[in-house]
Motif scaffolding. Structure first.
Motif, short mmCIF file in Angstrom:
data_model
loop_
_atom_site.label_atom_id
_atom_site.label_comp_id
_atom_site.label_asym_id
_atom_site.label_seq_id
_atom_site.Cartn_x
_atom_site.Cartn_y
_atom_site.Cartn_z
N GLU A 154 62.77 35.02 -26.63
CA GLU A 154 63.13 33.79 -25.92
C GLU A 154 61.92 32.88 -25.78
OE1 GLU A 154 66.61 35.93 -23.20
OE2 GLU A 154 64.65 35.45 -22.34
N TYR A 155 60.76 33.45 -25.49
CA TYR A 155 59.55 32.65 -25.36
C TYR A 155 59.18 32.02 -26.70
CZ TYR A 155 54.77 31.16 -24.67
OH TYR A 155 53.63 30.40 -24.62
N LYS A 156 59.24 32.79 -27.78
CA LYS A 156 58.93 32.24 -29.11
C LYS A 156 59.90 31.13 -29.48
CE LYS A 156 58.75 36.25 -31.29
NZ LYS A 156 58.58 37.19 -32.43
N LEU A 157 61.16 31.31 -29.12
CA LEU A 157 62.17 30.29 -29.40
C LEU A 157 61.89 29.02 -28.61
CD1 LEU A 157 64.80 29.42 -30.72
CD2 LEU A 157 66.04 30.64 -28.91
N LEU A 158 61.56 29.17 -27.33
CA LEU A 158 61.24 28.02 -26.49
C LEU A 158 60.00 27.30 -27.02
CD1 LEU A 158 61.75 26.34 -23.92
CD2 LEU A 158 60.33 28.00 -22.68
N THR A 159 59.00 28.05 -27.41
CA THR A 159 57.77 27.46 -27.95
C THR A 159 58.05 26.70 -29.23
OG1 THR A 159 56.40 29.22 -26.99
CG2 THR A 159 55.46 27.97 -28.82
N LEU A 160 58.87 27.28 -30.10
CA LEU A 160 59.22 26.61 -31.35
C LEU A 160 59.91 25.28 -31.10
CD1 LEU A 160 59.41 26.72 -34.46
CD2 LEU A 160 61.57 27.96 -34.18
N LEU A 161 60.85 25.26 -30.15
CA LEU A 161 61.58 24.04 -29.83
C LEU A 161 60.67 22.97 -29.23
CD1 LEU A 161 64.80 25.66 -28.34
CD2 LEU A 161 64.73 24.22 -30.37
N THR A 162 59.86 23.37 -28.25
CA THR A 162 59.04 22.38 -27.53
C THR A 162 57.87 21.87 -28.37
OG1 THR A 162 57.81 24.20 -26.46
CG2 THR A 162 59.66 23.25 -25.25
N GLN A 163 57.32 22.72 -29.22
CA GLN A 163 56.22 22.27 -30.07
C GLN A 163 56.72 21.40 -31.23
OE1 GLN A 163 53.96 25.80 -31.12
NE2 GLN A 163 52.72 25.61 -29.27
N VAL A 215 72.81 20.12 -32.34
CA VAL A 215 73.16 19.10 -33.32
C VAL A 215 74.18 19.77 -34.23
CG1 VAL A 215 72.32 17.55 -35.12
CG2 VAL A 215 70.85 18.12 -33.19
N PHE A 216 75.44 19.52 -33.99
CA PHE A 216 76.52 20.27 -34.61
C PHE A 216 76.44 20.24 -36.14
CE2 PHE A 216 78.19 19.32 -30.39
CZ PHE A 216 78.59 20.59 -30.01
N GLY A 217 76.56 21.43 -36.69
CA GLY A 217 76.51 21.60 -38.13
C GLY A 217 75.12 21.64 -38.71
N ILE A 218 74.10 21.44 -37.85
CA ILE A 218 72.72 21.41 -38.36
C ILE A 218 71.84 22.44 -37.63
CG2 ILE A 218 70.68 19.99 -38.74
CD1 ILE A 218 72.49 17.56 -38.85
N GLY A 219 71.71 22.29 -36.32
CA GLY A 219 70.82 23.19 -35.59
C GLY A 219 70.62 22.76 -34.17
N TYR A 220 69.36 22.77 -33.72
CA TYR A 220 69.05 22.49 -32.33
C TYR A 220 67.82 21.58 -32.22
CZ TYR A 220 71.98 26.64 -31.67
OH TYR A 220 73.01 27.55 -31.71
N THR A 221 67.73 20.89 -31.10
CA THR A 221 66.56 20.06 -30.83
C THR A 221 66.28 20.07 -29.33
OG1 THR A 221 65.55 17.87 -31.16
CG2 THR A 221 67.88 17.92 -30.52
N TRP A 222 65.01 19.87 -28.98
CA TRP A 222 64.64 19.73 -27.56
C TRP A 222 65.05 18.34 -27.12
CZ3 TRP A 222 63.28 23.28 -24.11
CH2 TRP A 222 62.82 22.86 -22.86
N GLY A 223 65.97 18.28 -26.14
CA GLY A 223 66.62 17.03 -25.80
C GLY A 223 65.85 16.11 -24.91
N GLU A 224 64.98 16.66 -24.02
CA GLU A 224 64.24 15.81 -23.11
C GLU A 224 63.08 15.16 -23.86
OE1 GLU A 224 65.55 14.86 -19.78
OE2 GLU A 224 63.43 15.10 -19.44
N GLU A 225 62.87 13.86 -23.65
CA GLU A 225 61.68 13.20 -24.21
C GLU A 225 60.47 13.80 -23.55
OE1 GLU A 225 61.88 9.04 -23.80
OE2 GLU A 225 63.55 8.80 -25.17
N SER A 226 59.48 14.14 -24.37
CA SER A 226 58.32 14.81 -23.81
C SER A 226 57.10 14.51 -24.65
CB SER A 226 58.56 16.31 -23.75
OG SER A 226 59.03 16.78 -24.98
N CYS A 227 55.92 14.91 -24.14
CA CYS A 227 54.69 14.66 -24.84
C CYS A 227 53.73 15.79 -24.56
CB CYS A 227 54.08 13.34 -24.39
SG CYS A 227 52.48 13.00 -25.11
#
Length: 228
Positions: A154-163, A215-227
């Motif tokens: 879960e941590y690796k997944l979260l890191t992958l999304l946020t980075q 993102v249906f049919g494609i995958g996932y993205t981190w939805g909150e705008e961040s920096c």
């Protein structure tokens, strides 16, 4: 992310800038006059200052000069004074960048990122987005004041999304990054299962996610705008 001081006497504009910067993970304090801003500067540590020149009590140029006596903190002028001589005066008085009003908040954010990178004050080890905070060096994840307990996957997944915030990651990419290209036996459902578990831990409403968007049919993205 950075700790930023906004010095702008227009309360609506000050609040608007503050909202955008907080959405991008920054910590923000606001001042509305020379004296208030100077007090905030002297009692806090900032990585960046957004400074209006036309303040109600004294000039922002004077405040910039006063700050420069004590600190090399990056300063960006945000002002309606937009002649060539105004801009030259801003740099002569010690600013690092100059944004003329009216301006795009997105362009402002990009200019801030550029100044932070250029001055070496951007902290890439800390990620903040909404209530979520990640210390990549310590591998600590928090939601507000609550520390979250994540599995290694879960941590690796979260890191992958946020980075890769702002990018859509396909299921294949996630499988490759988390389990390796040689792990052909890993079922694609592993992504869905771990994504669901992660959402249950970080989302207020996992069925209506704020952070991890599908993102249906494609995958996932981190939805909150961040920096970072």
């Amino acid at each position: 992310m950075a700790r930023i001081l906004i010095v702008e006497d227009d309360k609506l504009l000050n609040e608007g800038i503050s909202i955008v910067l907080k959405k991008h993970g920054h910590t923000v304090l606001s001042g509305y006059s020379y004296n208030e801003a100077l007090c905030l500067f002297l009692n806090n540590n900032f990585e960046l200052i957004l400074l209006d020149i036309n303040l109600p009590d004294r000039s922002g140029l004077e405040l910039c000069n006063e700050i420069r006596k004590k600190s090399d903190v990056p300063i960006i002028f945000i002002t309606a004074n937009d002649t060539e001589q105004d801009i030259v005066n801003g740099f002569v008085n010690g600013c690092d960048d100059y944004i003329a009003k009216p301006f795009s908040l997105e362009v402002m954010n990009r200019r801030i990122q550029a100044v932070l990178r250029r001055t070496g004050t951007e902290d890439k080890s800390i990620f903040r987005s909404g209530e979520i905070s990640i210390n990549y060096e310590k591998m600590v994840v928090s939601k507000g004041k609550i520390s979250l307990k994540l599995t290694a996957t879960e941590y690796k997944l979260l890191t992958l999304l946020t980075q890769n915030s702002g990018q859509v990651l396909t299921r294949d990419i996630i499988l490759q990054r988390l389990w390796g290209t040689d792990e052909a036996f890993v079922d694609e459902n592993a992504v869905s299962v771990n994504m669901r578990r992660l959402r249950q831990k970080i989302e207020d409403d996992p069925k209506n996610p704020k952070y991890i968007k599908t993102v249906f049919g494609i995958g996932y993205t981190w939805g909150e705008e961040s920096c970072r």
